[in-house]
Design an enzyme around this catalytic site. Structure first.
Site, PDB file in Angstrom:
ATOM      1  N   ASP A  74      39.256  40.370  37.802  1.00 38.40           N
ATOM      2  CA  ASP A  74      40.567  40.719  38.310  1.00 38.40           C
ATOM      3  C   ASP A  74      40.339  41.201  39.755  1.00 38.40           C
ATOM      4  O   ASP A  74      39.219  41.569  40.120  1.00 38.40           O
ATOM      5  CB  ASP A  74      41.133  41.843  37.436  1.00 38.40           C
ATOM      6  CG  ASP A  74      42.430  42.381  37.957  1.00 38.40           C
ATOM      7  OD1 ASP A  74      43.345  41.594  38.189  1.00 38.40           O
ATOM      8  OD2 ASP A  74      42.526  43.610  38.153  1.00 38.40           O
ATOM      9  N   LEU A  75      41.354  41.203  40.581  1.00 39.28           N
ATOM     10  CA  LEU A  75      41.167  41.584  41.990  1.00 39.28           C
ATOM     11  C   LEU A  75      41.586  43.038  42.229  1.00 39.28           C
ATOM     12  O   LEU A  75      40.761  43.918  42.480  1.00 39.28           O
ATOM     13  CB  LEU A  75      41.982  40.633  42.878  1.00 39.28           C
ATOM     14  CG  LEU A  75      41.939  40.892  44.378  1.00 39.28           C
ATOM     15  CD1 LEU A  75      40.520  40.780  44.918  1.00 39.28           C
ATOM     16  CD2 LEU A  75      42.852  39.912  45.110  1.00 39.28           C
ATOM     17  N   ASP A  76      42.884  43.251  42.114  1.00 38.51           N
ATOM     18  CA  ASP A  76      43.437  44.569  42.425  1.00 38.51           C
ATOM     19  C   ASP A  76      42.983  45.594  41.382  1.00 38.51           C
ATOM     20  O   ASP A  76      43.228  45.420  40.192  1.00 38.51           O
ATOM     21  CB  ASP A  76      44.963  44.431  42.428  1.00 38.51           C
ATOM     22  CG  ASP A  76      45.666  45.759  42.437  1.00 38.51           C
ATOM     23  OD1 ASP A  76      45.114  46.724  42.989  1.00 38.51           O
ATOM     24  OD2 ASP A  76      46.774  45.844  41.887  1.00 38.51           O
ATOM     25  N   THR A  98      44.090  47.572  46.074  1.00 41.26           N
ATOM     26  CA  THR A  98      45.404  47.231  46.622  1.00 41.26           C
ATOM     27  C   THR A  98      46.525  47.832  45.769  1.00 41.26           C
ATOM     28  O   THR A  98      47.686  47.783  46.159  1.00 41.26           O
ATOM     29  CB  THR A  98      45.581  45.699  46.726  1.00 41.26           C
ATOM     30  OG1 THR A  98      44.983  45.099  45.596  1.00 41.26           O
ATOM     31  CG2 THR A  98      44.943  45.150  47.984  1.00 41.26           C
ATOM     32  N   LYS A 141      50.616  47.441  36.878  1.00 48.82           N
ATOM     33  CA  LYS A 141      49.296  46.908  37.250  1.00 48.82           C
ATOM     34  C   LYS A 141      49.019  45.598  36.519  1.00 48.82           C
ATOM     35  O   LYS A 141      49.208  45.515  35.302  1.00 48.82           O
ATOM     36  CB  LYS A 141      48.203  47.931  36.954  1.00 48.82           C
ATOM     37  CG  LYS A 141      48.239  49.097  37.915  1.00 48.82           C
ATOM     38  CD  LYS A 141      47.038  49.998  37.738  1.00 48.82           C
ATOM     39  CE  LYS A 141      47.106  51.143  38.737  1.00 48.82           C
ATOM     40  NZ  LYS A 141      46.025  52.121  38.488  1.00 48.82           N
ATOM     41  N   GLY A 142      48.564  44.604  37.267  1.00 47.72           N
ATOM     42  CA  GLY A 142      48.227  43.308  36.683  1.00 47.72           C
ATOM     43  C   GLY A 142      49.433  42.451  36.329  1.00 47.72           C
ATOM     44  O   GLY A 142      49.291  41.317  35.894  1.00 47.72           O
ATOM     45  N   ARG A 178      54.831  39.673  40.198  1.00 44.33           N
ATOM     46  CA  ARG A 178      55.853  40.229  41.094  1.00 44.33           C
ATOM     47  C   ARG A 178      57.228  40.216  40.411  1.00 44.33           C
ATOM     48  O   ARG A 178      57.967  41.195  40.455  1.00 44.33           O
ATOM     49  CB  ARG A 178      55.878  39.402  42.385  1.00 44.33           C
ATOM     50  CG  ARG A 178      56.277  40.198  43.595  1.00 44.33           C
ATOM     51  CD  ARG A 178      56.253  39.320  44.836  1.00 44.33           C
ATOM     52  NE  ARG A 178      54.935  38.787  45.164  1.00 44.33           N
ATOM     53  CZ  ARG A 178      54.728  37.885  46.112  1.00 44.33           C
ATOM     54  NH1 ARG A 178      55.737  37.403  46.825  1.00 44.33           N
ATOM     55  NH2 ARG A 178      53.504  37.430  46.359  1.00 44.33           N
ATOM     56  N   SER A 211      43.421  36.617  38.927  1.00 43.48           N
ATOM     57  CA  SER A 211      44.350  37.646  39.418  1.00 43.48           C
ATOM     58  C   SER A 211      45.789  37.173  39.318  1.00 43.48           C
ATOM     59  O   SER A 211      46.068  35.984  39.477  1.00 43.48           O
ATOM     60  CB  SER A 211      44.016  37.942  40.889  1.00 43.48           C
ATOM     61  OG  SER A 211      45.046  38.690  41.494  1.00 43.48           O
ATOM     62  N   ALA A 212      46.689  38.118  39.096  1.00 46.73           N
ATOM     63  CA  ALA A 212      48.115  37.798  39.069  1.00 46.73           C
ATOM     64  C   ALA A 212      48.683  37.642  40.481  1.00 46.73           C
ATOM     65  O   ALA A 212      49.794  37.155  40.669  1.00 46.73           O
ATOM     66  CB  ALA A 212      48.879  38.910  38.345  1.00 46.73           C
ATOM     67  N   LYS A 224      49.683  36.549  44.214  1.00 43.77           N
ATOM     68  CA  LYS A 224      49.848  35.339  45.016  1.00 43.77           C
ATOM     69  C   LYS A 224      49.200  35.523  46.388  1.00 43.77           C
ATOM     70  O   LYS A 224      49.168  34.602  47.197  1.00 43.77           O
ATOM     71  CB  LYS A 224      51.338  35.016  45.169  1.00 43.77           C
ATOM     72  CG  LYS A 224      51.963  34.615  43.841  1.00 43.77           C
ATOM     73  CD  LYS A 224      53.364  34.094  43.991  1.00 43.77           C
ATOM     74  CE  LYS A 224      53.804  33.476  42.671  1.00 43.77           C
ATOM     75  NZ  LYS A 224      55.203  33.135  42.634  1.00 43.77           N
ATOM     76  N   LYS A 269      49.776  37.838  32.927  1.00 44.55           N
ATOM     77  CA  LYS A 269      49.131  38.734  31.972  1.00 44.55           C
ATOM     78  C   LYS A 269      50.234  39.571  31.309  1.00 44.55           C
ATOM     79  O   LYS A 269      51.190  39.899  31.994  1.00 44.55           O
ATOM     80  CB  LYS A 269      48.145  39.660  32.694  1.00 44.55           C
ATOM     81  CG  LYS A 269      47.034  38.920  33.436  1.00 44.55           C
ATOM     82  CD  LYS A 269      46.277  39.885  34.354  1.00 44.55           C
ATOM     83  CE  LYS A 269      45.324  39.118  35.268  1.00 44.55           C
ATOM     84  NZ  LYS A 269      44.645  39.971  36.251  1.00 44.55           N
ATOM     85  N   GLU A 310      38.541  44.096  34.171  1.00 42.77           N
ATOM     86  CA  GLU A 310      39.977  44.396  34.298  1.00 42.77           C
ATOM     87  C   GLU A 310      40.269  45.891  34.416  1.00 42.77           C
ATOM     88  O   GLU A 310      39.612  46.704  33.766  1.00 42.77           O
ATOM     89  CB  GLU A 310      40.721  43.880  33.066  1.00 42.77           C
ATOM     90  CG  GLU A 310      41.504  42.618  33.288  1.00 42.77           C
ATOM     91  CD  GLU A 310      42.665  42.726  34.266  1.00 42.77           C
ATOM     92  OE1 GLU A 310      43.068  43.846  34.636  1.00 42.77           O
ATOM     93  OE2 GLU A 310      43.178  41.678  34.681  1.00 42.77           O
ATOM     94  N   ASP A 311      41.284  46.232  35.197  1.00 43.37           N
ATOM     95  CA  ASP A 311      41.687  47.642  35.321  1.00 43.37           C
ATOM     96  C   ASP A 311      43.085  47.883  34.730  1.00 43.37           C
ATOM     97  O   ASP A 311      43.587  48.998  34.823  1.00 43.37           O
ATOM     98  CB  ASP A 311      41.730  48.065  36.791  1.00 43.37           C
ATOM     99  CG  ASP A 311      42.923  47.475  37.509  1.00 43.37           C
ATOM    100  OD1 ASP A 311      43.120  46.236  37.411  1.00 43.37           O
ATOM    101  OD2 ASP A 311      43.688  48.230  38.125  1.00 43.37           O
TER     102      ASP A 311
HETATM  103  P1  B16 Z   1      51.518  39.768  44.434  1.00 39.49           P
HETATM  104  P2  B16 Z   1      45.675  41.740  39.879  1.00 39.49           P
HETATM  105  C1  B16 Z   1      48.234  42.088  40.502  1.00 39.49           C
HETATM  106  O1  B16 Z   1      46.907  41.870  40.913  1.00 39.49           O
HETATM  107  C2  B16 Z   1      48.629  43.538  40.742  1.00 39.49           C
HETATM  108  O2  B16 Z   1      47.848  44.408  39.911  1.00 39.49           O
HETATM  109  C3  B16 Z   1      50.090  43.734  40.413  1.00 39.49           C
HETATM  110  O3  B16 Z   1      50.466  45.076  40.677  1.00 39.49           O
HETATM  111  C4  B16 Z   1      50.909  42.761  41.285  1.00 39.49           C
HETATM  112  O4  B16 Z   1      52.295  42.867  40.998  1.00 39.49           O
HETATM  113  C5  B16 Z   1      50.447  41.336  41.013  1.00 39.49           C
HETATM  114  O5  B16 Z   1      49.057  41.232  41.290  1.00 39.49           O
HETATM  115  C6  B16 Z   1      51.174  40.321  41.858  1.00 39.49           C
HETATM  116  O6  B16 Z   1      50.797  40.497  43.187  1.00 39.49           O
HETATM  117  O7  B16 Z   1      52.838  40.434  44.622  1.00 39.49           O
HETATM  118  O8  B16 Z   1      50.533  40.001  45.556  1.00 39.49           O
HETATM  119  O9  B16 Z   1      51.635  38.317  44.080  1.00 39.49           O
HETATM  120  O10 B16 Z   1      45.419  43.126  39.347  1.00 39.49           O
HETATM  121  O11 B16 Z   1      46.060  40.740  38.795  1.00 39.49           O
HETATM  122  O12 B16 Z   1      44.568  41.243  40.779  1.00 39.49           O
HETATM  123 MG    MG Z   2      44.146  44.732  38.426  1.00 39.84          MG
END
Ligand code: B16
Ligand code: MG
Length: 215
Positions: A8-10, A16, A44-45, A48, A113-114, A116, A144, A168-169
């Protein structure tokens, strides 16, 4: 036998999450409401679209389809203003070293990662060359806790789910990994995450070798 790591990224590689929290709070406040850090765990995860849906529920707001789109764009604009400050010094403790060690050991590496904005973030951190494949919010239909993002990651690496460890966090991400049939290392505590196989506060607390022995 474990042959691949799906990250996972964030919250695992880079924090982030604080930027997402700040940007979403600005949106909630614009709507005349607010939400807590504890509620933020539920974002988290999460994609959007699903994040905004929850915030509208929490703030008791109803919007038209156009307004919904505009709010998502505004949040992303505010989020990207914060993300432009990222550099290769912003990895979470031990994360960048962990990735390099895994690569040097010949472990296949994927992003799941979720977001974009994942490619932009990895590029800002100079980490793109370490990834064999990137599956992010642009490549999946189901967010997710659906396992799609990790199943696609394993498939792109040519591995079965049982040959992969997910890092994963988020609650949603741990559920996605386990329902996809993968081992899962939780970055955080069992109290918050539940369901993972092992827990660490950061990747710097473990090593690829330790995890290959343990899982
Ligand atoms: P974006 P991950 C997720 O990243 C975030 O944890 C989550 O808070 C966010 O809404 C989602 O990405 C979408 O991100 O708005 O940049 O497309 O934890 O799956 O790496
Ligand atoms: Mg995450």
């Amino acid at each position: 036998m474990i042959k691949g790591f799906l990250f996972d990224l964030d919250g695992v590689i880079v924090d982030t999450a604080v930027f997402h929290f700040q940007a979403w709070r600005r949106i909630a406040q614009k709507l005349g409401g607010d939400f807590s850090k504890a509620q933020n765990e539920q974002l988290k995860g999460v994609s959007r679209v699903d994040s905004l849906t929850k915030i509208l529920e929490w703030t008791g707001t109803t919007v038209t389809e156009e307004e919904f789109k505009a709010l998502m764009e505004l949040k992303n604009e505010w989020y990207l203003e914060l993300v432009t400050r990222l550099s290769d010094k912003d990895g979470l403790p031990g994360a960048v070293d962990f990735l390099h060690h895994a690569k040097a050991r010949g472990i296949a590496i994927a992003l799941g990662s979720a977001s974009k904005n994942a490619v932009l973030i990895l590029d800002k951190m100079n980490l793109l060359p370490l990834f064999d494949t990137i599956i992010d919010g642009n490549n999946v239909v189901n967010g997710k806790p659906h396992p799609e993002v990790f199943l696609k990651g394993a498939e792109a690496l040519g591995l079965s789910p049982a040959e992969c460890i997910v890092f994963e966090d988020s609650i949603a991400g741990v559920q996605a990994a386990k329902s996809g049939g993968m081992s899962c290392v939780g970055i955080g505590t069992p109290e918050v995450l539940g369901g993972a196989d092992l827990y660490f506060n950061a990747l710097g607390e473990t090593s690829p070798e330790e995890l290959l022995r343990a899982l």
